[in-house]
Design an enzyme around this catalytic site. Structure first.
Site, mmCIF file in Angstrom:
data_model
loop_
_atom_site.group_PDB
_atom_site.id
_atom_site.type_symbol
_atom_site.label_atom_id
_atom_site.label_comp_id
_atom_site.label_asym_id
_atom_site.label_seq_id
_atom_site.Cartn_x
_atom_site.Cartn_y
_atom_site.Cartn_z
ATOM 1 N N HIS A 13 0.865 -1.179 0.000
ATOM 2 C CA HIS A 13 0.000 0.000 0.000
ATOM 3 C C HIS A 13 0.901 1.228 0.000
ATOM 4 O O HIS A 13 2.138 1.116 -0.037
ATOM 5 C CB HIS A 13 -0.949 -0.026 1.207
ATOM 6 C CG HIS A 13 -0.263 -0.237 2.522
ATOM 7 N ND1 HIS A 13 0.560 0.691 3.096
ATOM 8 C CD2 HIS A 13 -0.251 -1.302 3.371
ATOM 9 C CE1 HIS A 13 1.028 0.234 4.233
ATOM 10 N NE2 HIS A 13 0.566 -0.981 4.421
ATOM 11 N N HIS A 16 4.100 1.338 2.139
ATOM 12 C CA HIS A 16 5.285 0.653 1.594
ATOM 13 C C HIS A 16 5.927 1.506 0.492
ATOM 14 O O HIS A 16 7.148 1.610 0.404
ATOM 15 C CB HIS A 16 4.898 -0.695 0.980
ATOM 16 C CG HIS A 16 4.297 -1.664 1.956
ATOM 17 N ND1 HIS A 16 2.993 -2.073 1.879
ATOM 18 C CD2 HIS A 16 4.826 -2.312 3.028
ATOM 19 C CE1 HIS A 16 2.742 -2.938 2.847
ATOM 20 N NE2 HIS A 16 3.832 -3.101 3.565
ATOM 21 N N GLN A 40 7.438 -15.056 12.757
ATOM 22 C CA GLN A 40 6.947 -13.930 13.537
ATOM 23 C C GLN A 40 5.445 -14.014 13.806
ATOM 24 O O GLN A 40 4.875 -13.147 14.449
ATOM 25 C CB GLN A 40 7.296 -12.595 12.879
ATOM 26 C CG GLN A 40 6.534 -12.301 11.615
ATOM 27 C CD GLN A 40 7.168 -11.162 10.850
ATOM 28 O OE1 GLN A 40 8.328 -11.244 10.431
ATOM 29 N NE2 GLN A 40 6.434 -10.096 10.663
ATOM 30 N N GLN A 142 7.740 4.277 10.464
ATOM 31 C CA GLN A 142 7.499 4.759 11.822
ATOM 32 C C GLN A 142 6.262 4.111 12.431
ATOM 33 O O GLN A 142 6.140 3.998 13.647
ATOM 34 C CB GLN A 142 7.329 6.285 11.772
ATOM 35 C CG GLN A 142 7.032 6.953 13.094
ATOM 36 C CD GLN A 142 8.153 6.737 14.086
ATOM 37 O OE1 GLN A 142 9.324 6.781 13.729
ATOM 38 N NE2 GLN A 142 7.790 6.474 15.329
ATOM 39 N N LYS A 143 5.336 3.656 11.576
ATOM 40 C CA LYS A 143 4.097 3.069 12.091
ATOM 41 C C LYS A 143 4.392 1.959 13.092
ATOM 42 O O LYS A 143 3.720 1.823 14.094
ATOM 43 C CB LYS A 143 3.264 2.502 10.939
ATOM 44 C CG LYS A 143 1.839 2.242 11.355
ATOM 45 C CD LYS A 143 1.176 1.211 10.507
ATOM 46 C CE LYS A 143 1.455 -0.140 11.047
ATOM 47 N NZ LYS A 143 0.910 -1.249 10.371
ATOM 48 N N ASP A 144 5.419 1.166 12.794
ATOM 49 C CA ASP A 144 5.769 0.058 13.680
ATOM 50 C C ASP A 144 6.949 0.496 14.545
ATOM 51 O O ASP A 144 8.091 0.081 14.341
ATOM 52 C CB ASP A 144 6.108 -1.165 12.838
ATOM 53 C CG ASP A 144 4.930 -1.577 11.975
ATOM 54 O OD1 ASP A 144 4.001 -2.198 12.511
ATOM 55 O OD2 ASP A 144 4.900 -1.235 10.772
ATOM 56 N N ARG A 181 -3.457 -5.002 6.951
ATOM 57 C CA ARG A 181 -4.579 -5.658 7.627
ATOM 58 C C ARG A 181 -5.862 -4.827 7.601
ATOM 59 O O ARG A 181 -6.913 -5.335 7.995
ATOM 60 C CB ARG A 181 -4.210 -5.999 9.075
ATOM 61 C CG ARG A 181 -3.173 -7.114 9.181
ATOM 62 C CD ARG A 181 -3.037 -7.584 10.621
ATOM 63 N NE ARG A 181 -2.193 -8.757 10.738
ATOM 64 C CZ ARG A 181 -0.903 -8.725 11.024
ATOM 65 N NH1 ARG A 181 -0.297 -7.569 11.199
ATOM 66 N NH2 ARG A 181 -0.199 -9.839 11.119
HETATM 67 P P1 AMP Z 1 4.760 -4.952 6.555
HETATM 68 O O1 AMP Z 1 4.618 -5.381 5.135
HETATM 69 O O2 AMP Z 1 3.452 -4.615 7.211
HETATM 70 O O3 AMP Z 1 5.644 -5.848 7.355
HETATM 71 O O4 AMP Z 1 5.512 -3.562 6.487
HETATM 72 C C1 AMP Z 1 6.734 -3.414 5.808
HETATM 73 C C2 AMP Z 1 7.322 -2.084 6.148
HETATM 74 O O5 AMP Z 1 6.417 -1.046 5.775
HETATM 75 C C3 AMP Z 1 7.592 -1.904 7.646
HETATM 76 O O6 AMP Z 1 8.814 -1.217 7.812
HETATM 77 C C4 AMP Z 1 6.433 -1.059 8.092
HETATM 78 O O7 AMP Z 1 6.714 -0.270 9.218
HETATM 79 C C5 AMP Z 1 6.225 -0.196 6.876
HETATM 80 N N1 AMP Z 1 4.864 0.344 6.889
HETATM 81 C C6 AMP Z 1 3.711 -0.339 7.031
HETATM 82 N N2 AMP Z 1 2.663 0.501 7.062
HETATM 83 C C7 AMP Z 1 3.175 1.755 6.946
HETATM 84 C C8 AMP Z 1 2.602 3.059 6.910
HETATM 85 N N3 AMP Z 1 1.289 3.256 7.014
HETATM 86 N N4 AMP Z 1 3.437 4.117 6.779
HETATM 87 C C9 AMP Z 1 4.787 3.932 6.680
HETATM 88 N N5 AMP Z 1 5.369 2.723 6.702
HETATM 89 C C10 AMP Z 1 4.585 1.647 6.832
#
Ligand code: AMP
Length: 310
Positions: A13, A16, A40, A142-144, A181
């Protein structure tokens, strides 16, 4: 030649894409990884149902690549589990068999309390990816926030030769943090899901007007969640979307230990997690999320209370 690594689990999205854009602006080449890492996910978590949208992901990456002014998306690495776990099959039990990276106590706090294997899995898979790709820079959202703190700690403690870059949270128009999600949230749960963002903003406002104690800052957040929760309780099951607050936290930015007072220099991390419960009664005609709003959805978000130390 410099390489920026963007690890993801796919279902891409705008969040990413903003990581990839920043990586392309700072490196010659961007490597995006798409891998839903089994270690995880706890045994009862949503590994099997985690959204997979490979064709759309590729389309998004191609489109983005065409519009990059510097750098390019040079590779998408979507390894098999046998590649990532060459010796023993991935184990997400505790203590479990295999080679793991444990960053404690950081991994046991906040998200780690309800997801005990989560950060062991994250740190382990990131260590593998960093070793395979050997990037100059790695990009995380930063979200995580807890993930960012843990990755920075891992890079320091293991003397990894890479720079950790953190990218601001991308949000929907109403402020909900984008997340793979979110597709599970139909209209009704989606609207109520904004409560966490609102609570964190209320607490941030308390800090802005001069409050520095934990009680005062978190009270502002709890007031929002309690009010919204009571509102839902008074509605009929056909109309409401209930949620539970997992935690609201005010913590030190490096150790993630809870703080009693925001240190003027250090600042603090204000974060929270809520669980959107499955709808009790779904109505015909309303827009449902993937899974018919029967899946509980955990939402997380955070705000940084900046200190004078930067
Ligand atoms: P994920 O695919 O959810 O594991 O996320 C992959 C990367 O994208 C991780 O570093 C997340 O922190 C980042 N990420 C996910 N959602 C966002 C968002 N809304 N804004 C910025 N980074 C994000």
């Amino acid at each position: 030649m410099t390489v920026g690594l963007v690890p993801t689990m796919g279902a891409l999205h705008e969040g990413h894409l903003s990581l990839i854009r920043q990586a392309a602006g700072e490196n010659d080449k961007v490597f995006v990884t798409i891998y839903v890492n089994p270690t995880q996910f706890g045994v009862n978590e949503d590994l099997d149902s985690y959204p997979k949208t490979w064709d759309r992901d590729m389309q998004l990456l191609h489109q983005l690549d065409e519009h990059l002014t510097r750098g390019d998306v040079s590779a998408v690495f979507a390894p098999t589990t046998k590649t990532m776990y060459p010796m023993l099959p991935p184990d997400s039990t505790l203590p479990g068999k295999g080679s793991f990276v444990n960053i404690t106590p950081l991994a046991n706090l906040l998200e780690g309390k309800s997801r005990p294997v989560f950060f062991r899995g994250v740190a382990t898979v990131c260590m593998k990816l960093f070793n395979i790709v050997q990037p100059e820079r790695v990009y995380f959202g930063q979200k995580d926030v807890q993930q960012t703190v843990i990755i920075k700690r891992m890079v320091k403690d293991f003397h990894l030769d890479t720079q950790v870059r953190i990218v601001p949270t991308e949000r929907e128009q109403d402020g909900l943090a984008m997340s793979s999600r979110n597709v599970y949230l139909g209209e009704r749960r989606r609207k109520v899901g904004i409560v966490l963002r609102k609570a964190l903003l209320a607490a941030q406002e308390a800090f802005r007007i001069g409050k520095t104690s934990r009680e005062e800052i978190l009270a502002a957040a709890w007031e929002v969640t309690n009010r919204m929760s009571m509102e839902q309780d008074t509605m009929v099951p056909e109309q409401r979307a209930r949620f539970e607050v997992d935690y609201l936290s005010l913590a030190d930015p490096e150790t993630l230990e809870e703080v009693a007072l925001v240190d003027a220099q250090q600042g603090a991390v204000l974060s929270g997690a809520i669980k959107m419960l499955p709808l009790e009664v779904v109505r015909d005609g309303e827009a449902h999320g993937v899974g018919g709003d029967k899946v509980p959805v955990r939402l997380i978000d955070n705000v940084i209370l900046s200190g004078t130390g930067g």
